[in-house]
Design a protein around this motif. Structure first.
Motif, PDB file in Angstrom:
ATOM      1  N   PHE A 187       3.939  10.577  -6.561  1.00 38.52           N
ATOM      2  CA  PHE A 187       5.213  11.129  -7.006  1.00 38.52           C
ATOM      3  C   PHE A 187       5.757  10.569  -8.316  1.00 38.52           C
ATOM      4  N   LYS A 188       5.299   9.420  -8.747  1.00 36.99           N
ATOM      5  CA  LYS A 188       5.832   8.805  -9.961  1.00 36.99           C
ATOM      6  C   LYS A 188       5.206   9.456 -11.194  1.00 36.99           C
ATOM      7  N   ASN A 189       6.022   9.697 -12.207  1.00 32.43           N
ATOM      8  CA  ASN A 189       5.531  10.267 -13.456  1.00 32.43           C
ATOM      9  C   ASN A 189       4.929   9.140 -14.295  1.00 32.43           C
ATOM     10  N   ILE A 190       3.625   9.141 -14.416  1.00 26.37           N
ATOM     11  CA  ILE A 190       2.929   8.098 -15.156  1.00 26.37           C
ATOM     12  C   ILE A 190       2.412   8.713 -16.456  1.00 26.37           C
ATOM     13  N   PRO A 191       2.903   8.227 -17.610  1.00 27.74           N
ATOM     14  CA  PRO A 191       2.424   8.791 -18.870  1.00 27.74           C
ATOM     15  C   PRO A 191       0.936   8.510 -19.068  1.00 27.74           C
ATOM     16  N   MET A 219       0.829  -1.197   0.000  1.00 28.46           N
ATOM     17  CA  MET A 219       0.000   0.000   0.000  1.00 28.46           C
ATOM     18  C   MET A 219       0.870   1.256   0.000  1.00 28.46           C
ATOM     19  N   LEU A 220       1.944   1.260   0.781  1.00 31.23           N
ATOM     20  CA  LEU A 220       2.844   2.412   0.841  1.00 31.23           C
ATOM     21  C   LEU A 220       3.468   2.689  -0.527  1.00 31.23           C
ATOM     22  N   GLU A 221       3.899   1.624  -1.220  1.00 37.00           N
ATOM     23  CA  GLU A 221       4.488   1.776  -2.554  1.00 37.00           C
ATOM     24  C   GLU A 221       3.464   2.344  -3.543  1.00 37.00           C
ATOM     25  N   GLU A 222       2.227   1.891  -3.471  1.00 38.97           N
ATOM     26  CA  GLU A 222       1.197   2.382  -4.387  1.00 38.97           C
ATOM     27  C   GLU A 222       0.857   3.847  -4.120  1.00 38.97           C
ATOM     28  N   ILE A 223       0.820   4.234  -2.853  1.00 38.35           N
ATOM     29  CA  ILE A 223       0.574   5.644  -2.514  1.00 38.35           C
ATOM     30  C   ILE A 223       1.722   6.500  -3.032  1.00 38.35           C
ATOM     31  N   TRP A 224       2.953   6.043  -2.831  1.00 40.25           N
ATOM     32  CA  TRP A 224       4.136   6.770  -3.319  1.00 40.25           C
ATOM     33  C   TRP A 224       4.070   6.925  -4.841  1.00 40.25           C
ATOM     34  N   ASN A 225       3.797   5.843  -5.543  1.00 38.27           N
ATOM     35  CA  ASN A 225       3.738   5.899  -7.003  1.00 38.27           C
ATOM     36  C   ASN A 225       2.637   6.840  -7.490  1.00 38.27           C
TER      37      ASN A 225
END
Length: 100
Positions: A53-57, A44-50
């Motif tokens: 903050f992650k650049n998703i095209p 869950m923490l990784e998904e919230i981070w992504n």
């Protein structure tokens, strides 16, 4: 959801029938196989981070999403229709041939 058009909580014979279901435990229906809230290999923490903050095209539409204002009362009664109201709400009417 507590409006007359959605019905009422079951009582009497209907409730007793429901309680006999193998899926009915501790006062509510349960899946026979527990479904995780997140798939194996993810946290869950990784998904919230992504998400934050992650650049998703193609995360947002690049243009205007077309829409057509529809008066449901004027639809032809013998026409197949599927209308998306938004998110997960649809109106679907399919005419089934009596020759199938």
């Amino acid at each position: 959801m507590k409006q007359p058009q959605f019905g009422a909580l079951p009582t009497g014979k209907r409730l007793e029938l429901i309680k006999k279901s193998p899926n009915y435990k501790d006062g509510k229906f349960r899946n026979l196989i527990e479904k995780p809230t997140i798939s194996d290999g993810y946290s869950m923490l990784e998904e919230i981070w992504n998400t934050m903050f992650k650049n998703i095209p193609m995360k947002e539409p690049v243009g205007i999403i077309p829409s057509i204002k529809t008066d449901l009362k004027t639809l032809h009664p013998k026409e197949n229709v599927m209308i998306w109201f938004g998110h997960s709400s649809f109106f679907c009417k399919l005419m089934v041939s009596k020759f199938l």
